[in-house]
Scaffold this active site. Sequence first.
Site, PDB file in Angstrom:
ATOM      1  NE  ARG A  12      -3.871  -2.165   0.332  1.00  0.00           N
ATOM      2  CZ  ARG A  12      -3.659  -3.414  -0.117  1.00  0.00           C
ATOM      3  NH1 ARG A  12      -2.587  -3.707  -0.814  1.00  0.00           N
ATOM      4  NH2 ARG A  12      -4.557  -4.348   0.106  1.00  0.00           N
ATOM      5  CB  SER A  28      -8.861  -1.375   4.517  1.00  0.00           C
ATOM      6  OG  SER A  28      -9.313  -2.565   3.958  1.00  0.00           O
ATOM      7  CD  GLU A  56      -5.706   0.539   2.630  1.00  0.00           C
ATOM      8  OE1 GLU A  56      -5.434  -0.476   3.279  1.00  0.00           O
ATOM      9  OE2 GLU A  56      -6.431   0.524   1.631  1.00  0.00           O
TER      10      GLU A  56
HETATM   11  C1  LIG Z   1     -15.566  -0.251  -0.613  1.00  0.00           C
HETATM   12  C2  LIG Z   1     -14.098  -0.041  -0.887  1.00  0.00           C
HETATM   13  C3  LIG Z   1     -13.275  -1.138  -1.091  1.00  0.00           C
HETATM   14  C4  LIG Z   1     -11.898  -0.949  -1.339  1.00  0.00           C
HETATM   15  N1  LIG Z   1     -11.131  -2.057  -1.548  1.00  0.00           N
HETATM   16  C5  LIG Z   1      -9.805  -1.913  -1.780  1.00  0.00           C
HETATM   17  C6  LIG Z   1      -8.980  -3.066  -1.977  1.00  0.00           C
HETATM   18  O1  LIG Z   1      -9.437  -4.195  -1.981  1.00  0.00           O
HETATM   19  N2  LIG Z   1      -7.652  -2.855  -2.183  1.00  0.00           N
HETATM   20  C7  LIG Z   1      -7.105  -1.604  -2.213  1.00  0.00           C
HETATM   21  O2  LIG Z   1      -5.894  -1.493  -2.417  1.00  0.00           O
HETATM   22  N3  LIG Z   1      -7.864  -0.497  -2.038  1.00  0.00           N
HETATM   23  C8  LIG Z   1      -9.191  -0.618  -1.815  1.00  0.00           C
HETATM   24  N4  LIG Z   1      -9.976   0.503  -1.618  1.00  0.00           N
HETATM   25  C9  LIG Z   1      -9.358   1.831  -1.643  1.00  0.00           C
HETATM   26  C10 LIG Z   1      -9.505   2.539  -3.013  1.00  0.00           C
HETATM   27  O3  LIG Z   1     -10.462   1.917  -3.808  1.00  0.00           O
HETATM   28  C11 LIG Z   1      -8.181   2.552  -3.787  1.00  0.00           C
HETATM   29  O4  LIG Z   1      -7.159   3.166  -3.009  1.00  0.00           O
HETATM   30  C12 LIG Z   1      -8.302   3.307  -5.108  1.00  0.00           C
HETATM   31  O5  LIG Z   1      -7.131   3.130  -5.872  1.00  0.00           O
HETATM   32  C13 LIG Z   1      -8.559   4.799  -4.915  1.00  0.00           C
HETATM   33  O6  LIG Z   1      -8.890   5.338  -6.175  1.00  0.00           O
HETATM   34  P1  LIG Z   1      -9.574   6.757  -6.302  1.00  0.00           P
HETATM   35  O7  LIG Z   1      -9.561   7.120  -7.749  1.00  0.00           O
HETATM   36  O8  LIG Z   1     -10.890   6.754  -5.651  1.00  0.00           O
HETATM   37  O9  LIG Z   1      -8.525   7.670  -5.522  1.00  0.00           O
HETATM   38  P2  LIG Z   1      -8.807   8.964  -4.652  1.00  0.00           P
HETATM   39  O10 LIG Z   1      -9.469   8.561  -3.377  1.00  0.00           O
HETATM   40  O11 LIG Z   1      -9.459  10.006  -5.463  1.00  0.00           O
HETATM   41  O12 LIG Z   1      -7.298   9.414  -4.342  1.00  0.00           O
HETATM   42  C14 LIG Z   1      -6.492   8.604  -3.517  1.00  0.00           C
HETATM   43  C15 LIG Z   1      -5.071   9.201  -3.505  1.00  0.00           C
HETATM   44  O13 LIG Z   1      -4.509   9.116  -4.812  1.00  0.00           O
HETATM   45  C16 LIG Z   1      -4.167  10.413  -5.300  1.00  0.00           C
HETATM   46  N5  LIG Z   1      -4.485  10.421  -6.731  1.00  0.00           N
HETATM   47  C17 LIG Z   1      -5.674  10.138  -7.304  1.00  0.00           C
HETATM   48  N6  LIG Z   1      -5.571  10.200  -8.640  1.00  0.00           N
HETATM   49  C18 LIG Z   1      -4.291  10.552  -8.906  1.00  0.00           C
HETATM   50  C19 LIG Z   1      -3.564  10.795 -10.103  1.00  0.00           C
HETATM   51  N7  LIG Z   1      -4.116  10.685 -11.315  1.00  0.00           N
HETATM   52  N8  LIG Z   1      -2.240  11.159 -10.009  1.00  0.00           N
HETATM   53  C20 LIG Z   1      -1.646  11.276  -8.787  1.00  0.00           C
HETATM   54  N9  LIG Z   1      -2.294  11.061  -7.624  1.00  0.00           N
HETATM   55  C21 LIG Z   1      -3.589  10.703  -7.692  1.00  0.00           C
HETATM   56  C22 LIG Z   1      -5.031  11.368  -4.502  1.00  0.00           C
HETATM   57  O14 LIG Z   1      -4.436  12.665  -4.469  1.00  0.00           O
HETATM   58  C23 LIG Z   1      -5.041  10.692  -3.155  1.00  0.00           C
HETATM   59  O15 LIG Z   1      -3.818  10.969  -2.499  1.00  0.00           O
HETATM   60  C24 LIG Z   1     -11.351   0.353  -1.387  1.00  0.00           C
HETATM   61  C25 LIG Z   1     -12.194   1.461  -1.173  1.00  0.00           C
HETATM   62  C26 LIG Z   1     -13.543   1.279  -0.938  1.00  0.00           C
HETATM   63  C27 LIG Z   1     -14.427   2.471  -0.734  1.00  0.00           C
END
Ligand SMILES: Cc1cc2nc3c(=O)[nH]c(=O)nc-3n(C[C@H](O)[C@H](O)[C@H](O)COP(=O)(O)OP(=O)(O)OC[C@H]3O[C@@H](n4cnc5c(N)ncnc54)[C@H](O)[C@@H]3O)c2cc1C
Length: 336
Positions: free
Chosen positions: A167, A236, A332
């Site tokens: 992570r 998480s 996380e």
């Molecule tokens: C129900 C649920 C289940 C989940 N299950 C998992 C799992 O099984 N495994 C897991 O690893 N994660 C899991 N997650 C966490 C999440 O889905 C991941 O971390 C996902 O990659 C976040 O994507 P996002 O586009 O929503 O990012 P955001 O929440 O929008 O951003 C997260 C971070 O990434 C940065 N960021 C976003 N886009 C960019 C970009 N283009 N360039 C640079 N930085 C950027 C943001 O600034 C922030 O720091 C889960 C979340 C939920 C709600």
Amino acid sequence: MPQLPLLRADVSLQPLNTFGLAARAATFAVIESEEELLALRHSSHWGAGPALVLGGGSNLVLTRDVAGLVVCMANKGMTMRKTPDAVLVECKAGENWNAVVDATLKAGIGGLENLISIPGSVGAAPVQNIGAYGVELAQRLESVTALDCAAGSLVKLSRDACQFGYRDSLFRRSPGRFLITAVTLRLPVPWQPNLTYGELRSLDASSLSPAQVAQKVAAMRKAKLPDPGEMPNAGSFFKNPVVPCERLDEIRVAYPDIVSYPAGAGTVKLAAAWMIEACGWKGRALGQVAMHERQALVMVNRGKATAAEVLGLASVVEKSVFEKFGVTLEREPIVI
Ligand SMILES: Cc1cc2nc3c(=O)[nH]c(=O)nc-3n(C[C@H](O)[C@H](O)[C@H](O)COP(=O)(O)OP(=O)(O)OC[C@H]3O[C@@H](n4cnc5c(N)ncnc54)[C@H](O)[C@@H]3O)c2cc1C
């Protein structure tokens, strides 16, 4: 002359984060192409750079309004190219991660099935090196294309250059430095299923397709994880702490049932959900927030949670786990 994206003032971020926390962006831009991003980077609107890059908002805890520029990546596109030993999948950052997994499965290509149903954008996937059911993005990643915000130009980073960990990545450790615009995945041919995790071990590898593994993973996730559309959450809330094997032996004296997984090089990952449950927090609420009744690792917003309530519950859970097991939990999601 490339177009600047539309810049909007005072935009609510509440519908744009899956935890449903109330926060506003002073300035907000949706980016639909690399050209728009570069035009913005070289304009006077860039200032000190974005205060926040937003994807799907599924790994964020917004505790305040964001005073500067919020940039939301929405550039789209995906191509697949066959090589003798792999399929290379290039996806733009604004693509939905799960849609990409679906598209590869529909094309009969395996490799991403264990990572199905993870919310969010492609661009955020390398930030925390998403992982699930025994597979991490780093195992399927060829390269990342990003705007180097300091240099003002696009760069291509190899997998090694991304410095992936559990992570963790270069992007997570240097916030504000890189803005990811595209990701190239390498999906090896022939496909080898990864059935090392939990209930996947019961599947028969000799007669399986990637789509069948995906179906099983999606069903397990659905049974365990709250849907943010029904019960807002950020997945998480804590990482599984990685400790030396000797530390696990010490904890086992008092808690022989503690759940752990090998983490390589004389270390183990302790199951944070197990420890949180053992401290009595599973299903327990404090005001508008609770640790979920089916998955103790997930904090849920029961309606109108405030950032103070979220941080308050996180702190008491951390304190309980530390007092009982002497282990420090690490959060996380990214806390803004
Ligand atoms: C129900 C649920 C289940 C989940 N299950 C998992 C799992 O099984 N495994 C897991 O690893 N994660 C899991 N997650 C966490 C999440 O889905 C991941 O971390 C996902 O990659 C976040 O994507 P996002 O586009 O929503 O990012 P955001 O929440 O929008 O951003 C997260 C971070 O990434 C940065 N960021 C976003 N886009 C960019 C970009 N283009 N360039 C640079 N930085 C950027 C943001 O600034 C922030 O720091 C889960 C979340 C939920 C709600």
